[in-house]
Motif scaffolding. Structure first.
Motif, PDB file in Angstrom:
ATOM      1  N   CYS A 139       0.811  -1.215   0.000  1.00 13.44           N
ATOM      2  CA  CYS A 139       0.000   0.000   0.000  1.00 13.44           C
ATOM      3  C   CYS A 139       0.852   1.277   0.000  1.00 13.44           C
ATOM      4  O   CYS A 139       1.497   1.580  -0.986  1.00 13.44           O
ATOM      5  N   HIS A 140       0.867   2.053   1.107  1.00  9.11           N
ATOM      6  CA  HIS A 140       1.729   3.232   1.183  1.00  9.11           C
ATOM      7  C   HIS A 140       3.121   2.871   1.716  1.00  9.11           C
ATOM      8  O   HIS A 140       3.996   3.742   1.782  1.00  9.11           O
ATOM      9  N   GLY A 141       3.322   1.607   2.093  1.00 14.35           N
ATOM     10  CA  GLY A 141       4.644   1.172   2.537  1.00 14.35           C
ATOM     11  C   GLY A 141       5.734   1.463   1.521  1.00 14.35           C
ATOM     12  O   GLY A 141       6.863   1.813   1.903  1.00 14.35           O
ATOM     13  N   PHE A 165      -0.023   2.063  -3.556  1.00 14.56           N
ATOM     14  CA  PHE A 165      -1.287   2.791  -3.587  1.00 14.56           C
ATOM     15  C   PHE A 165      -1.284   3.740  -4.776  1.00 14.56           C
ATOM     16  O   PHE A 165      -0.377   4.544  -4.950  1.00 14.56           O
ATOM     17  N   THR A 166      -2.303   3.640  -5.624  1.00  9.91           N
ATOM     18  CA  THR A 166      -2.303   4.339  -6.903  1.00  9.91           C
ATOM     19  C   THR A 166      -2.879   5.751  -6.798  1.00  9.91           C
ATOM     20  O   THR A 166      -3.584   6.086  -5.844  1.00  9.91           O
ATOM     21  N   LEU A 183       2.236   8.928  -4.247  1.00  9.31           N
ATOM     22  CA  LEU A 183       3.166   7.796  -4.199  1.00  9.31           C
ATOM     23  C   LEU A 183       3.462   7.238  -5.582  1.00  9.31           C
ATOM     24  O   LEU A 183       4.622   6.999  -5.929  1.00  9.31           O
ATOM     25  N   GLN A 184       2.426   7.004  -6.370  1.00  5.98           N
ATOM     26  CA  GLN A 184       2.637   6.444  -7.709  1.00  5.98           C
ATOM     27  C   GLN A 184       3.573   7.333  -8.523  1.00  5.98           C
ATOM     28  O   GLN A 184       4.498   6.836  -9.185  1.00  5.98           O
ATOM     29  N   ASP A 185       3.368   8.630  -8.471  1.00  2.00           N
ATOM     30  CA  ASP A 185       4.213   9.562  -9.224  1.00  2.00           C
ATOM     31  C   ASP A 185       5.669   9.460  -8.788  1.00  2.00           C
ATOM     32  O   ASP A 185       6.589   9.463  -9.634  1.00  2.00           O
ATOM     33  N   THR A 212       5.380  -6.668  -3.815  1.00  2.00           N
ATOM     34  CA  THR A 212       4.657  -5.461  -3.446  1.00  2.00           C
ATOM     35  C   THR A 212       3.160  -5.654  -3.635  1.00  2.00           C
ATOM     36  O   THR A 212       2.725  -6.386  -4.520  1.00  2.00           O
ATOM     37  N   GLY A 213       2.376  -4.994  -2.792  1.00  2.00           N
ATOM     38  CA  GLY A 213       0.927  -5.049  -2.867  1.00  2.00           C
ATOM     39  C   GLY A 213       0.359  -3.645  -3.005  1.00  2.00           C
ATOM     40  O   GLY A 213       0.903  -2.694  -2.445  1.00  2.00           O
ATOM     41  N   GLN A 214      -0.736  -3.529  -3.743  1.00  2.00           N
ATOM     42  CA  GLN A 214      -1.251  -2.211  -4.113  1.00  2.00           C
ATOM     43  C   GLN A 214      -2.017  -1.508  -2.994  1.00  2.00           C
ATOM     44  O   GLN A 214      -1.953  -0.281  -2.899  1.00  2.00           O
ATOM     45  N   ASN A 215      -2.736  -2.250  -2.159  1.00  2.00           N
ATOM     46  CA  ASN A 215      -3.705  -1.645  -1.249  1.00  2.00           C
ATOM     47  C   ASN A 215      -3.973  -2.582  -0.071  1.00  2.00           C
ATOM     48  O   ASN A 215      -3.414  -3.678  -0.014  1.00  2.00           O
ATOM     49  N   PRO A 216      -4.837  -2.177   0.875  1.00  2.00           N
ATOM     50  CA  PRO A 216      -5.081  -3.058   2.021  1.00  2.00           C
ATOM     51  C   PRO A 216      -5.528  -4.462   1.646  1.00  2.00           C
ATOM     52  O   PRO A 216      -5.119  -5.439   2.285  1.00  2.00           O
TER      53      PRO A 216
END
Length: 231
Positions: A139-141, A165-166, A183-185, A212-216
């Motif tokens: 996520c934001h990690g 996180f996108t 974060l994505q940027d 890596t994972g995108q979100n919760p």
């Protein structure tokens, strides 16, 4: 039994573009779900934070609406009570990565505040990546990856396929127009090959020893993949 290091934000707020301090911390699900998976498999979890401060849970992550209803919220809250390692963290600065078999970074907006600029965490990430040990970040990690810069100015994760996180999710969460940066940027800017799944759906990307994972919702499949690699 493997030893797994959780590197958790020590921040209790996130400074927005207008200087407002938005209360935050780590996201409960992203810590609880992997912790339960790892300990159920017989592994030992140690928590590290910048300065060894006891981490703050983002109160928003305990709300029923983000936990599938009141029962889910109660379950996550109760699980945090049994996560004793959260109450006795070691300092990231003192961590010897050789003492651990895997490293995991949960998210929450907190990492945008502290881990994104934490040099000790950046060195730990660089060393873990080079070691070949499983490195899970969700996520934001992945904000922490921004600090993994070598003396030559190059980021250790440049060229890696990864997610986080996108921008679309940040927009839907209501923070895209309030944040100092997205974060994505930033991950694209450091030279990572950013992959994007559907908003809020489970989505993980693996590249070498990086998971890596995108979100919760991605915390459970990420934990499963990390466990698989530990054998």
């Amino acid at each position: 039994m493997a030893k797994i290091l959780f590197v958790v934000t020590g921040a209790d707020h996130w400074t927005l573009a207008d200087g407002t301090e938005h209360p935050t911390g780590f996201w409960a699900e992203e810590a609880v779900v992997p912790y339960e998976a790892f300990t159920a498999a017989g592994h030992e979890v140690t928590v590290a934070t910048p300065g060894g401060v006891v981490p703050t849970v983002d109160r928003g992550s305990l709300a029923p609406e983000v936990n599938g209803g009141p029962e889910g919220a109660e379950r996550v809250t109760a699980a945090l009570e049994t996560f004793d390692a959260l109450r006795r963290p070691v300092a990231v600065e003192d961590v010897d990565v050789d003492a651990y078999d895997a490293v995991f970074y949960p998210g929450g907006h907190g990492p945008m505040q502290d881990l994104a600029v934490d040099e000790a965490s950046g060195r730990l990430l660089t060393a873990t990546l080079a070691s070949g040990k499983p490195l899970g970040v969700v996520c934001h990690g992945p904000a922490a990856l921004l600090a993994a810069t070598g003396p030559d100015g190059a980021n250790a994760f440049a060229g890696y396929r990864l997610t986080g996180f996108t921008n679309a999710e940040e927009s839907q969460a209501g923070f895209a127009d309030k944040a100092k940066w997205l974060l994505q940027d930033r991950l694209v800017g450091l030279g990572a090959d950013f992959q994007e799944g559907e908003p809020w759906a489970p989505f993980i990307i693996t590249d070498r020893n990086l998971i890596t994972g995108q979100n919760p919702a991605s915390s459970a499949p990420l934990a499963e993949e990390l466990l698989r690699r530990l054998g």
